[in-house]
Design a protein around this motif. Structure first.
Motif, PDB file in Angstrom:
ATOM      1  N   CYS A  85     -39.260 -22.599   3.904  1.00  0.00           N
ATOM      2  CA  CYS A  85     -38.042 -23.347   4.248  1.00  0.00           C
ATOM      3  C   CYS A  85     -37.916 -24.647   3.474  1.00  0.00           C
ATOM      4  O   CYS A  85     -36.798 -25.062   3.149  1.00  0.00           O
ATOM      5  N   LEU A  88     -36.199 -23.662   0.456  1.00  0.00           N
ATOM      6  CA  LEU A  88     -34.769 -23.416   0.708  1.00  0.00           C
ATOM      7  C   LEU A  88     -34.017 -24.733   0.831  1.00  0.00           C
ATOM      8  O   LEU A  88     -32.868 -24.854   0.375  1.00  0.00           O
ATOM      9  N   ALA A  89     -34.652 -25.746   1.422  1.00  0.00           N
ATOM     10  CA  ALA A  89     -34.015 -27.066   1.492  1.00  0.00           C
ATOM     11  C   ALA A  89     -33.785 -27.635   0.107  1.00  0.00           C
ATOM     12  O   ALA A  89     -32.787 -28.320  -0.142  1.00  0.00           O
ATOM     13  N   TRP A  92     -30.431 -27.268  -1.753  1.00  0.00           N
ATOM     14  CA  TRP A  92     -29.273 -28.063  -1.327  1.00  0.00           C
ATOM     15  C   TRP A  92     -28.019 -27.165  -1.302  1.00  0.00           C
ATOM     16  O   TRP A  92     -26.931 -27.571  -1.677  1.00  0.00           O
ATOM     17  N   ASP A  93     -28.194 -25.954  -0.824  1.00  0.00           N
ATOM     18  CA  ASP A  93     -27.138 -24.936  -0.873  1.00  0.00           C
ATOM     19  C   ASP A  93     -27.016 -24.309   0.510  1.00  0.00           C
ATOM     20  O   ASP A  93     -27.725 -23.360   0.842  1.00  0.00           O
ATOM     21  N   THR A  94     -26.105 -24.839   1.325  1.00  0.00           N
ATOM     22  CA  THR A  94     -25.972 -24.340   2.694  1.00  0.00           C
ATOM     23  C   THR A  94     -25.440 -22.916   2.728  1.00  0.00           C
ATOM     24  O   THR A  94     -25.799 -22.144   3.623  1.00  0.00           O
ATOM     25  N   VAL A  97     -28.438 -20.688   2.250  1.00  0.00           N
ATOM     26  CA  VAL A  97     -29.279 -20.674   3.446  1.00  0.00           C
ATOM     27  C   VAL A  97     -28.642 -19.807   4.525  1.00  0.00           C
ATOM     28  O   VAL A  97     -29.328 -19.043   5.218  1.00  0.00           O
ATOM     29  N   HIS A  98     -27.335 -19.889   4.667  1.00  0.00           N
ATOM     30  CA  HIS A  98     -26.619 -19.027   5.614  1.00  0.00           C
ATOM     31  C   HIS A  98     -26.812 -17.557   5.246  1.00  0.00           C
ATOM     32  O   HIS A  98     -27.047 -16.702   6.118  1.00  0.00           O
ATOM     33  N   TRP A 150     -37.460 -28.832   6.635  1.00  0.00           N
ATOM     34  CA  TRP A 150     -36.385 -28.968   5.660  1.00  0.00           C
ATOM     35  C   TRP A 150     -36.328 -30.345   5.012  1.00  0.00           C
ATOM     36  O   TRP A 150     -35.317 -30.724   4.448  1.00  0.00           O
ATOM     37  N   THR A 157     -31.389 -32.014   6.762  1.00  0.00           N
ATOM     38  CA  THR A 157     -31.985 -31.082   7.721  1.00  0.00           C
ATOM     39  C   THR A 157     -30.928 -30.522   8.656  1.00  0.00           C
ATOM     40  O   THR A 157     -30.916 -29.316   8.954  1.00  0.00           O
ATOM     41  N   MET A 160     -28.734 -27.911   6.853  1.00  0.00           N
ATOM     42  CA  MET A 160     -29.476 -26.672   6.654  1.00  0.00           C
ATOM     43  C   MET A 160     -29.680 -25.935   7.973  1.00  0.00           C
ATOM     44  O   MET A 160     -29.586 -24.702   8.039  1.00  0.00           O
ATOM     45  N   TYR A 164     -28.461 -22.162   8.832  1.00  0.00           N
ATOM     46  CA  TYR A 164     -29.466 -21.167   9.206  1.00  0.00           C
ATOM     47  C   TYR A 164     -29.149 -20.558  10.570  1.00  0.00           C
ATOM     48  O   TYR A 164     -29.171 -19.333  10.747  1.00  0.00           O
TER      49      TYR A 164
END
Length: 845
Positions: A85, A88-89, A92-94, A97-98, A150, A157, A160, A164
């Motif tokens: 994770c 994934l943080a 910087w791409d929400t 992450v979704h 994150w 955080t 993200m 998530y």
């Protein structure tokens, strides 16, 4: 009105042959929940609040068998393994992450669907309540669980976490795909003595730093469950913290789901915080009363006694159970499968090629280019004649405790070999181990599949390491040699030598999925009576294997006397190649190659649950190895494979190029190769500060970030700033403007001024210029990742809700947005601000 409808439905007579009201999907949710709760006995209610209870109610309902899915669904069959994770943080791409969370939820739902469609389906039968994500803030760089979280900033955080959680929830208005659980609420950031630790936090710091991201995940993300952490907060253990679990979470934030204790949470009250001065019944009663709705076997065993003794009210018990059941109803557990859209997700999606492609893209987008002197990167594939891939992590894929079994994984060595093909020779030398400890770690595992239920695991880190057993042979003669073992995806290839002489062929202990009771045979050997040394030495591993470990369940010698030696009971020693010789071999490989890639970092022996890092620098002789290779070959790339930040100023100054590649999941090796060879332009950004010196970091029991933690309050220049990351192209910023409203609209033009396409991460920081109270030097308030072709310009708009500019006023016990001037800073990192301007809110004081 809703209560009246529920009351009417519950009092309406039902025909004897009609199913119970709670089974009717046409009835409103709250009426169904109330109906079921009203039918249950006290003992049944208690059983349903034990998350692992095997005792079904009279209606055939048992507890949901919760599971984990942090960066891969935990199962006894292979599932897709994503980057950790913290990596994934770094994207910087929400949106990504979704998407990752959606894949995790698909695989989790598919497992559930599989055993519901076929009760005899292979594999563990898991439920739909999942204990992820971990959103504890990374204030402490030494924290052993930084890989699960994150980063150090509440805004990053929180964003993200929202992405998530929404990915796990799914997008159906009625049904959840799976249920997310936020861990660990709250102020959980130290592993040492975590079951009795008391975190003392100023109220402002608590409200402004430690809680906002939890609120975001609840209010914006829609998380269904929250886990109370082991620690106490300002003197009150979180398991019985009414202010935290009820007043804030369920009152201020209107959380409709449930709170679950961490594993053993009740026992930590009895054995940890109270030092044995609290009874289990009292611990259970106080936990439920405070707002902890769901827990372990202690709830099932003690709730009835707590109610009968008047220590726990029936109303609070029913509320706790209603919260748990409300989530289970939303998961569709009590509805016909054809009504639940997610019940059609097939098991074929688990570990599919499509999911593997998402894992590759996530790993690519997480890579952070820290330094790149004289354009060392990207490597010129056409001019590359040979390459040396060096380091203890060059041919390993580091896992953590909350991902599942893996299928095929790709190390850095395998990824470069795949991408370069046979035309470019790739040399490999480990050079040293991660920790530099003499011998390798061993542990005794207790699993039913082992002979006697136990086995010795040898956790080798690379070729040349060995485990040697001393076996006493009572009678001379010819013996057949065999080893009973457990195959697994993290297994290596071993050569047996008896008294220094090779015996039999090398044995590959790899298999996916793994299995117990496997037997490797090594042929016949003549043995004298007396002691003999059986040494198993690592010679390598197949490309798909994630490590070099092995299980030594039982050594069998068949001859004049049959000997069965249990691995966990045998005399043994471990060892390996001399590291001075190994470093010299790595240096020689680097000298003989056009380019050297050195992979150093951390593994579970350095940072993991239950273990905080002892130092922020590289462990063992890794830095010595890296500097020796740099001295031998000026075209050296240092790749850091770690979760927490690495304080390595000497290495950063010496390295021609320094790359942060994290624990990157099953496709991490391909992703790294793609970046090094220029097929992917790196655009990852650090989600934490990399301190230049450990003296910059306050003590771990200091919970006020204003005392020197994070980019907001760091004392002195960091080694690498929060948000830092380079690119193979250049970006220019201009035309900054701010449009007022309930949200400030921050607009900026960004141009790709280079010759390569690439992504830029635009970061928006604000600083209060006229505040009456101390405020951060600057604070991240929004960000956006965008792709730009060479010469292309785009206007980026980042919305900053004015409410996020508030501070917590201790006099009024409320957030206050101060009028006055605010500096808006926009740039490529917290230390690389490209444009700024001042805007005013309200009337200046």
């Amino acid at each position: 009105m809703v209560g009246l409808v529920v009351a009417l439905l519950l009092t309406a007579p039902a025909a004897a042959d009609e199913p119970p009201l709670f089974r009717n999907p046409e009835v409103p949710l709250e009426a169904r929940v109330a109906d079921l709760v009203g039918r249950l006995t006290l003992e049944e209610k208690a059983a349903l609040l034990n998350h692992r209870s095997g005792n079904p109610t009279r209606f055939g309902i048992r507890s949901d068998q919760w599971n984990q899915c942090l960066n891969g669904v935990k199962w006894d069959r292979p599932t897709t393994l994503f980057p950790a994770c913290i990596a994934l943080a770094a994207t910087w791409d929400t949106a990504l992450v979704h998407e990752v969370a959606g894949v995790l939820a698909d695989e989790a739902r598919a497992i559930y669907n599989g055993w519901h469609q076929d009760p005899n389906a292979p594999g563990e039968h898991k439920g739909l309540i999942y204990r992820a994500p971990v959103i504890n803030i990374g204030r402490n760089p030494n924290w052993g669980r930084n890989h699960e979280a994150w980063g150090e900033d509440p805004r990053l955080t929180g964003a993200m976490a929202v992405a998530y959680v929404r990915g796990l929830n799914g997008d159906d208005p009625r049904y959840l795909k799976i249920a997310a659980t936020l861990k660990h609420y709250a102020v959980n950031n130290v592993e040492t003595d975590r079951t009795k630790l008391d975190a003392h936090v100023p109220v402002r710091a608590l409200r402004e730093y430690w809680l906002p991201h939890f609120r975001d995940a609840i209010v914006e993300g829609g998380a269904q469950s929250v886990m109370a952490s082991y620690n106490a907060l300002n003197g009150t253990p979180n398991n019985i913290n009414h202010w935290l679990l009820t007043d804030v979470l369920k009152g201020e934030w209107h959380h409709q789901g449930f709170v679950v204790s961490d594993l053993g949470g009740v026992r930590t009250m009895v054995d940890g915080h109270s030092g044995g001065r609290m009874s289990v019944v009292d611990a259970v009663a106080q936990s439920v009363t405070a707002g902890c709705d769901f827990s372990d076997a202690e709830y099932e065993a003690n709730i009835p006694a707590a109610v009968r003794a008047g220590k726990l009210s029936p109303e609070r018990l029913d509320d706790a159970l209603s919260r748990v059941l409300r989530v289970r109803f939303r998961l569709g557990e009590f509805d016909p499968p054809e009504r639940v859209p997610y019940s059609r997700i097939p098991t074929s999606v688990i570990g599919s090629a499509a999911h593997r492609a998402v894992a590759l893209r996530a790993a690519q987008r997480a890579v952070v280019l820290l330094t790149n002197r004289d354009k060392t990167l990207p490597l010129d594939r056409a001019a590359l004649r040979s390459i040396a891939v060096i380091g203890p992590l060059a041919d390993r894929v580091v896992l953590n405790g909350y991902n599942g079994r893996t299928g095929m994984t790709v190390s850095a060595l395998a990824g470069l070999r795949d991408r370069l093909g046979p035309a470019v020779p790739v040399r490999h030398e480990p050079g040293c181990s991660v920790t530099g400890q003499a011998g390798s770690a061993t542990q005794i595992d207790n699993e039913a599949g082992f002979a006697g239920g136990r086995s010795l695991k040898f956790d080798a880190a690379g070729p040349g390491e060995y485990i040697e057993f001393v076996v006493d042979v009572p009678q001379a003669g010819g013996y057949g040699v065999a080893l009973r073992h457990k195959s697994f995806p993290s297994r290596g290839i071993y050569q047996l030598a008896i008294d220094g002489r090779p015996q039999g062929e090398p044995v590959d202990f790899y298999a996916a999925p793994g299995d117990w009771g496997q037997t490797a045979t090594f042929g016949q050997v003549e043995l004298t009576a007396g002691a003999h040394r059986l040494r198993f030495t690592v010679t390598g591993k197949r490309a798909a294997a994630t490590g070099y470990s092995a299980h030594f369940d039982q050594i069998v010698l068949s001859g004049p006397r049959e000997l069965r030696i249990e691995g966990e009971q045998a005399r043994f020693a471990t060892g390996g190649r001399d590291e001075t010789e190994a470093i010299a071999a790595a240096v020689a490989a680097a000298k003989a190659s056009d380019v050297a890639v050195v992979c150093v970092g951390t593994d579970a022996a350095v940072e993991q649950e239950g273990r905080d890092r002892a130092k922020l620098g590289l462990t063992g002789r890794q830095e010595e190895l890296a500097l020796a290779v740099i001295a031998a070959n000026p075209r050296t790339v240092i790749v850091q494979m770690s979760a927490g930040p690495l304080t390595v100023p000497r290495l950063a100054a010496a390295a021609p190029a320094l790359v942060q590649a994290w624990w990157a999941g099953e496709e991490g090796g391909h992703a790294l190769a793609d970046v090094l060879l220029g097929d992917v332009n790196p655009a990852g950004r650090l989600p934490h500060t990399v301190y230049a010196d450990e003296s910059q970091v306050p003590p771990r029991d200091e919970y006020d970030p204003a005392r020197g933690f994070t980019y907001m309050y760091c004392r002195g220049e960091p080694l690498f700033a929060f948000g830092h990351g380079l690119s193979y192209t250049r970006f220019e910023y201009g035309n900054l403007r701010v449009e007022p409203g309930d949200s400030l609209s921050v607009l900026v033009d960004v141009r790709n001024a280079g010759v390569r396409a690439g992504d830029e991460v635009v970061q928006v920081y604000l600083k209060a210029l006229d505040s009456r109270v101390p405020r951060p030097a600057q604070q991240l308030q929004g960000f956006a990742r965008l792709a730009l072709a060479p010469g292309e310009t785009k206007t980026v708009t980042v919305a900053v809700p004015v409410a996020r500019l508030a501070y917590w006023d201790e006099a009024t016990h409320a957030f206050i947005v101060e009028p006055g001037r605010y500096e808006v800073r926009v740039g490529a990192s917290s230390a690389d601000i490209r444009v700024s301007m001042t805007t005013t809110l309200g009337t200046r004081p």
